[in-house]
Enzyme design. Structure first.
Site, PDB file in Angstrom:
ATOM      1  N   CYS A   2       1.061 -10.158   0.466  1.00  0.00           N
ATOM      2  CA  CYS A   2       2.154 -11.003  -0.037  1.00  0.00           C
ATOM      3  C   CYS A   2       1.636 -11.848  -1.195  1.00  0.00           C
ATOM      4  O   CYS A   2       0.453 -11.970  -1.407  1.00  0.00           O
ATOM      5  CB  CYS A   2       2.624 -11.903   1.089  1.00  0.00           C
ATOM      6  SG  CYS A   2       3.026 -10.957   2.554  1.00  0.00           S
ATOM      7  N   ARG A  27       3.001  -7.789  -5.670  1.00  0.00           N
ATOM      8  CA  ARG A  27       2.237  -7.732  -4.407  1.00  0.00           C
ATOM      9  C   ARG A  27       3.153  -7.531  -3.214  1.00  0.00           C
ATOM     10  O   ARG A  27       2.704  -7.251  -2.117  1.00  0.00           O
ATOM     11  CB  ARG A  27       1.443  -9.024  -4.206  1.00  0.00           C
ATOM     12  CG  ARG A  27       0.278  -9.190  -5.154  1.00  0.00           C
ATOM     13  CD  ARG A  27      -0.325 -10.563  -5.004  1.00  0.00           C
ATOM     14  NE  ARG A  27      -0.931 -10.734  -3.705  1.00  0.00           N
ATOM     15  CZ  ARG A  27      -2.221 -10.529  -3.469  1.00  0.00           C
ATOM     16  NH1 ARG A  27      -2.998 -10.124  -4.440  1.00  0.00           N
ATOM     17  NH2 ARG A  27      -2.722 -10.702  -2.276  1.00  0.00           N
ATOM     18  N   TRP A  74       5.774  -8.825   1.672  1.00  0.00           N
ATOM     19  CA  TRP A  74       5.811  -7.391   2.007  1.00  0.00           C
ATOM     20  C   TRP A  74       5.812  -7.362   3.523  1.00  0.00           C
ATOM     21  O   TRP A  74       4.830  -7.693   4.157  1.00  0.00           O
ATOM     22  CB  TRP A  74       4.596  -6.677   1.447  1.00  0.00           C
ATOM     23  CG  TRP A  74       4.648  -5.190   1.593  1.00  0.00           C
ATOM     24  CD1 TRP A  74       5.398  -4.319   0.849  1.00  0.00           C
ATOM     25  CD2 TRP A  74       3.959  -4.391   2.561  1.00  0.00           C
ATOM     26  NE1 TRP A  74       5.204  -3.030   1.280  1.00  0.00           N
ATOM     27  CE2 TRP A  74       4.327  -3.037   2.329  1.00  0.00           C
ATOM     28  CE3 TRP A  74       3.068  -4.661   3.582  1.00  0.00           C
ATOM     29  CZ2 TRP A  74       3.845  -1.978   3.086  1.00  0.00           C
ATOM     30  CZ3 TRP A  74       2.578  -3.604   4.338  1.00  0.00           C
ATOM     31  CH2 TRP A  74       2.970  -2.293   4.089  1.00  0.00           C
ATOM     32  N   ASN A 100      -0.272 -14.707   4.637  1.00  0.00           N
ATOM     33  CA  ASN A 100      -0.523 -13.327   4.228  1.00  0.00           C
ATOM     34  C   ASN A 100      -1.448 -12.751   5.289  1.00  0.00           C
ATOM     35  O   ASN A 100      -2.502 -13.314   5.563  1.00  0.00           O
ATOM     36  CB  ASN A 100      -1.213 -13.325   2.855  1.00  0.00           C
ATOM     37  CG  ASN A 100      -1.319 -11.928   2.270  1.00  0.00           C
ATOM     38  OD1 ASN A 100      -0.799 -10.971   2.835  1.00  0.00           O
ATOM     39  ND2 ASN A 100      -1.994 -11.821   1.149  1.00  0.00           N
ATOM     40  N   GLY A 101      -1.039 -11.655   5.947  1.00  0.00           N
ATOM     41  CA  GLY A 101      -1.884 -11.061   6.988  1.00  0.00           C
ATOM     42  C   GLY A 101      -1.049 -10.788   8.234  1.00  0.00           C
ATOM     43  O   GLY A 101       0.173 -10.893   8.223  1.00  0.00           O
ATOM     44  N   GLU A 486      -4.180  13.118  -7.666  1.00  0.00           N
ATOM     45  CA  GLU A 486      -3.776  11.854  -8.312  1.00  0.00           C
ATOM     46  C   GLU A 486      -2.449  12.027  -9.041  1.00  0.00           C
ATOM     47  O   GLU A 486      -1.556  11.185  -8.937  1.00  0.00           O
ATOM     48  CB  GLU A 486      -4.873  11.393  -9.273  1.00  0.00           C
ATOM     49  CG  GLU A 486      -4.505  10.239 -10.167  1.00  0.00           C
ATOM     50  CD  GLU A 486      -4.018   9.002  -9.413  1.00  0.00           C
ATOM     51  OE1 GLU A 486      -4.181   8.926  -8.191  1.00  0.00           O
ATOM     52  OE2 GLU A 486      -3.414   8.127 -10.073  1.00  0.00           O
ATOM     53  N   LYS A 490       1.047   9.943  -8.198  1.00  0.00           N
ATOM     54  CA  LYS A 490       1.823   9.190  -9.190  1.00  0.00           C
ATOM     55  C   LYS A 490       3.294   9.570  -9.114  1.00  0.00           C
ATOM     56  O   LYS A 490       4.181   8.729  -9.087  1.00  0.00           O
ATOM     57  CB  LYS A 490       1.290   9.474 -10.611  1.00  0.00           C
ATOM     58  CG  LYS A 490      -0.043   8.863 -10.921  1.00  0.00           C
ATOM     59  CD  LYS A 490      -0.034   7.375 -11.134  1.00  0.00           C
ATOM     60  CE  LYS A 490      -0.365   6.489  -9.976  1.00  0.00           C
ATOM     61  NZ  LYS A 490      -1.546   6.546  -9.217  1.00  0.00           N
ATOM     62  N   GLU A 493       4.937   8.325  -5.715  1.00  0.00           N
ATOM     63  CA  GLU A 493       5.100   6.895  -5.413  1.00  0.00           C
ATOM     64  C   GLU A 493       6.069   6.188  -6.349  1.00  0.00           C
ATOM     65  O   GLU A 493       6.575   5.131  -5.999  1.00  0.00           O
ATOM     66  CB  GLU A 493       3.759   6.176  -5.384  1.00  0.00           C
ATOM     67  CG  GLU A 493       2.999   6.107  -6.668  1.00  0.00           C
ATOM     68  CD  GLU A 493       1.681   5.324  -6.488  1.00  0.00           C
ATOM     69  OE1 GLU A 493       1.614   4.426  -5.647  1.00  0.00           O
ATOM     70  OE2 GLU A 493       0.738   5.646  -7.199  1.00  0.00           O
ATOM     71  N   HIS A 509      -3.553  31.233   0.811  1.00  0.00           N
ATOM     72  CA  HIS A 509      -3.727  31.142   2.272  1.00  0.00           C
ATOM     73  C   HIS A 509      -2.512  30.515   2.944  1.00  0.00           C
ATOM     74  O   HIS A 509      -2.622  29.902   4.004  1.00  0.00           O
ATOM     75  CB  HIS A 509      -4.994  30.327   2.594  1.00  0.00           C
ATOM     76  CG  HIS A 509      -6.233  30.946   2.043  1.00  0.00           C
ATOM     77  ND1 HIS A 509      -6.810  32.080   2.561  1.00  0.00           N
ATOM     78  CD2 HIS A 509      -6.966  30.622   0.942  1.00  0.00           C
ATOM     79  CE1 HIS A 509      -7.874  32.416   1.843  1.00  0.00           C
ATOM     80  NE2 HIS A 509      -7.988  31.549   0.845  1.00  0.00           N
ATOM     81  N   LYS A 608       1.044  -3.676  -4.267  1.00  0.00           N
ATOM     82  CA  LYS A 608      -0.102  -3.382  -5.127  1.00  0.00           C
ATOM     83  C   LYS A 608      -1.413  -3.368  -4.352  1.00  0.00           C
ATOM     84  O   LYS A 608      -2.297  -2.583  -4.654  1.00  0.00           O
ATOM     85  CB  LYS A 608      -0.191  -4.423  -6.245  1.00  0.00           C
ATOM     86  CG  LYS A 608      -1.307  -4.177  -7.243  1.00  0.00           C
ATOM     87  CD  LYS A 608      -1.135  -2.865  -7.993  1.00  0.00           C
ATOM     88  CE  LYS A 608      -2.262  -2.612  -8.960  1.00  0.00           C
ATOM     89  NZ  LYS A 608      -2.208  -1.240  -9.515  1.00  0.00           N
TER      90      LYS A 608
HETATM   91  C1  AGP Z   1      -2.193   3.953  -6.386  1.00  0.00           C
HETATM   92  O1  AGP Z   1      -1.226   4.247  -7.390  1.00  0.00           O
HETATM   93  C2  AGP Z   1      -1.599   3.256  -5.202  1.00  0.00           C
HETATM   94  N1  AGP Z   1      -0.981   2.037  -5.601  1.00  0.00           N
HETATM   95  C3  AGP Z   1      -2.571   3.097  -4.046  1.00  0.00           C
HETATM   96  O2  AGP Z   1      -2.910   4.399  -3.605  1.00  0.00           O
HETATM   97  C4  AGP Z   1      -3.885   2.344  -4.336  1.00  0.00           C
HETATM   98  O3  AGP Z   1      -4.700   3.126  -5.181  1.00  0.00           O
HETATM   99  C5  AGP Z   1      -4.614   2.132  -3.008  1.00  0.00           C
HETATM  100  O4  AGP Z   1      -3.806   1.307  -2.202  1.00  0.00           O
HETATM  101  C6  AGP Z   1      -6.001   1.493  -3.175  1.00  0.00           C
HETATM  102  O5  AGP Z   1      -5.856   0.219  -3.760  1.00  0.00           O
HETATM  103  P1  AGP Z   1      -7.204  -0.506  -4.297  1.00  0.00           P
HETATM  104  O6  AGP Z   1      -7.748   0.329  -5.413  1.00  0.00           O
HETATM  105  O7  AGP Z   1      -6.742  -1.865  -4.755  1.00  0.00           O
HETATM  106  O8  AGP Z   1      -8.169  -0.579  -3.143  1.00  0.00           O
END
Ligand code: AGP
Length: 613
Positions: A2, A27, A74, A100-101, A486, A490, A493, A509, A608
């Site tokens: 958060c 966040r 969040w 936060n937590g 990767e 992208k 997400e 396979h 994030k």
């Molecule tokens: C990547 O686009 C995502 N937002 C997510 O997979 C991110 O890479 C992952 O949560 C790791 O975050 P960090 O690099 O801050 O540890």
């Protein structure tokens, strides 16, 4: 993950807090709220949904006061409703908390508090904290000790900020474990608290990062930091060099688009001061590496989550090819629970943009307990990961705000390439000629990235044809196999399209059964050692009537016969080709999501930095 902002000083707290929350909305953005001390009373405004809804409420019901705290959420426990939005106020109205937590023992605490006559108003775990503080206050403890006693009852990792009408001259904040940062901002006759730097950067560059099991009493002109045993601490004041503008969008529509286009600069910056191009050497003093310990490493484990883990998968190929040390890549959430066989001859490298990802931090702590050497590659200075590590490399990309990581993916690829070269050099496993050549190749990277970014319009035109696709395969092999993962992530997400990545050799396979005209396949097929193999995979897809998009090297005539659409990239030394091959995939995903009118910077269900399990 958060967003938290607090202010105490001479100025009106509300606009400072609201603007700070705007900088942290990436966040978490399920709900938002603010609490201000107004005429000796705690006034709260809060609502479900984005920050703009809270702003509208505050405009209609203004707040006035010089002390306050705010929160963007969040959701972990309790639906993202107005009632569950932070801040949370207790029964007496004397204490308010943002958090936060996760309070892992909140059910037993709730039972205990109910038996003391406490009535709960929300479904959140956080509400247990404010009631504990209130009960401690009513038992005669002062605010500091009432808060500390409450914190010691909590299980899990937490960042907590609170104030009370009993002692209206202070805000109290504390950190337990790895639930995301707690940053103190030092002003003139005013002080700030936040869960991340961008929230306070326009007010001060002087910050202190709270560590786990530390509490701060924040007055307008004095700060006291203690550990949980009451010992007064004097941690170092850090100066943040970022400029506030770099955390803004500028002329770009989205942070993600800006950050994709910043990669010429961010890659230049991650190389800065670390490469002696003239003599062909890499310098990474922050790793505290001696030739003796470089030679002591028998194996390396790279651990991370999400995009960072895919960077680690490229790092495996780089380190094994250049330094000839065996490398495993382990998803942090798996690594932390599999009792890995590691010891002092193991080097563990953690990769994390935020440096606050709970699973990655837990994996790091496990590695330290098992006596491994622990390095990290991190973007946020002062984050927990940098403090846990025996040595760390800063990605040096500047703040990455878009939830979908882009520049904080390409920077660690180059950082891992440099680590591989340094290890090879210090272990004497690379010839001088090869070392000089590989170092020289690094110089090409920013310009090669710039060449791909110039093709942005071509990529957008292809995206227009695929913006409604529903399923797709991303295929790669060898050093570019992780780029398939990767690229697919992208797209998933930010556009919510089902994109499945596969090692291309695996298609025969089973997965190739899915391929038809409505199931496009994106193949990453640059001129690297796996090129011929990829070509035959693409021929297999064609044979089944599948449509193919390809990331291919300029001048490749064969691919023109096999692919329906091509994302061209310039000729690139193959060890660095992942850095270049990923750029079109970042832009492809961005344009599709943008064309679909989706919230690119704050995709649904995401945040994030994932600071909870
Ligand atoms: C990547 O686009 C995502 N937002 C997510 O997979 C991110 O890479 C992952 O949560 C790791 O975050 P960090 O690099 O801050 O540890």
């Amino acid at each position: 993950m958060c967003g938290i902002v607090g202010y105490i000083g001479d100025r009106d707290a509300t606009p400072i807090i609201i603007n700070g929350l705007k900088k942290l909305e990436y966040r978490g953005y399920d709900s938002a709220g603010i609490a201000v001390l107004q005429n000796g009373k705690i006034e709260v405004r809060r609502d479900a949904g984005k920050l703009r809804k809270l702003t509208a409420i505050v405009d209609m019901q203004p707040l006035a006061g010089n002390l306050g705290i705010g929160h963007t959420r969040w959701a972990t426990h309790g639906m993202p409703t107005a009632n569950n939005a932070h801040p949370h106020i207790g029964s007496t109205g004397e204490v308010v908390v943002v958090h936060n937590g996760i309070v892992e023992n909140y059910l037993e605490l709730k039972e205990e508090l109910r038996s003391e006559g406490v009535e709960f108003k929300t479904d959140t775990d956080t509400e247990t904290i404010v009631h504990l503080i209130e009960l401690n206050l009513s038992s005669g403890l002062n605010f500091e000790n009432a808060t500390l006693a409450a914190l010691k009852r909590l299980k899990g990792a937490h960042g907590i900020v609170t104030f009370s009408t009993r002692e209206p001259d202070k805000i109290i904040a504390a950190r337990i474990g790895n639930a995301g940062g707690v940053v103190i901002g030092l002003g003139e006759n005013e002080n700030f608290i936040a869960s991340d730097i961008p929230a306070i950067l326009e007010h001060t560059r002087r910050v202190i990062f709270l560590e786990s099991e530390q509490i701060v009493l924040l007055g307008r002109d004095q700060i006291t930091i203690k550990d949980f045993d009451g010992a007064v601490l004097h941690p170092e004041i850090q100066i943040i060099s970022w400029d506030p503008v770099s955390a803004e969008k500028g002329e770009y529509r989205h942070f993600m688009y800006k950050e994709i286009h910043e990669q010429v600069r961010s890659l230049t910056d991650t190389l800065a001061g670390r490469v002696d191009f003239e003599n062909g050497f890499i310098q990474l003093p922050e790793l505290n590496l001696t030739a003796e310990n470089a030679k002591s490493f028998q194996r390396i484990i790279i651990t991370a989550c999400g995009t960072a883990a895919y960077a680690g998968m490229v790092g495996k190929l780089l380190i094994e090819q250049i330094a000839r040390i065996p490398v495993e890549v382990d998803i942090a959430s798996e690594f932390r629970y599999r009792d890995p066989i590691i010891d002092e001859t193991t080097l563990v490298i953690a990769i994390s943009q935020s440096g606050e990802t709970a699973d990655t931090l837990a994996a790091m702590e496990l590695a330290k307990r098992k006596r491994a050497t622990l390095w990290s590659i991190v973007n946020v200075l002062g984050s927990q990961a940098t403090r846990l590590s025996d040595g760390f490399i800063s990605m040096q990309t500047g703040p990455e705000i878009g939830v979908a990581s882009t520049k904080a993916f390409t920077a660690p690829l180059v950082d891992l390439y440099m680590i591989a070269l340094l290890l090879a050099d210090m272990r004497g496993t690379i010839s001088k000629e090869k070392r000089k050549q590989l170092v020289s190749d690094l110089r090409l990277v920013p310009a090669l990235v710039g060449q791909v970014l110039e093709l942005d319009k071509d990529i957008m035109n292809i995206a227009k044809e695929f913006k409604y696709m529903r399923n797709t395969f991303y295929l790669g092999r060898g050093i570019n196999m992780p780029i398939a993962y990767e690229g697919a992530l992208k797209l998933k997400e930010i556009s919510y399209i089902h994109a499945e990545a596969y090692p291309a050799g695996e298609m025969k396979h089973g997965p190739i059964a899915l391929v038809d005209r409505d199931f496009p396949v994106l193949a990453i097929v640059p001129k690297d050692p796996w090129y011929e193999k990829m070509i035959s995979q693409i021929e297999q897809v064609n044979a089944r009537g599948g449509s193919v998009l390809a990331v291919a090297t300029k001048g490749d005539e064969r691919i023109k016969e096999l692919a329906d659409h091509i994302f061209w990239i310039p000729e690139t030394p193959w060890l660095l080709s992942p850095v270049i091959a990923v750029i079109p995939l970042q832009l492809f995903a961005y344009h599709i999501a943008s064309l679909r009118g989706l919230d690119v910077d704050q995709p649904r269900n995401l945040a994030k930095s994932v600071t909870v399990e």
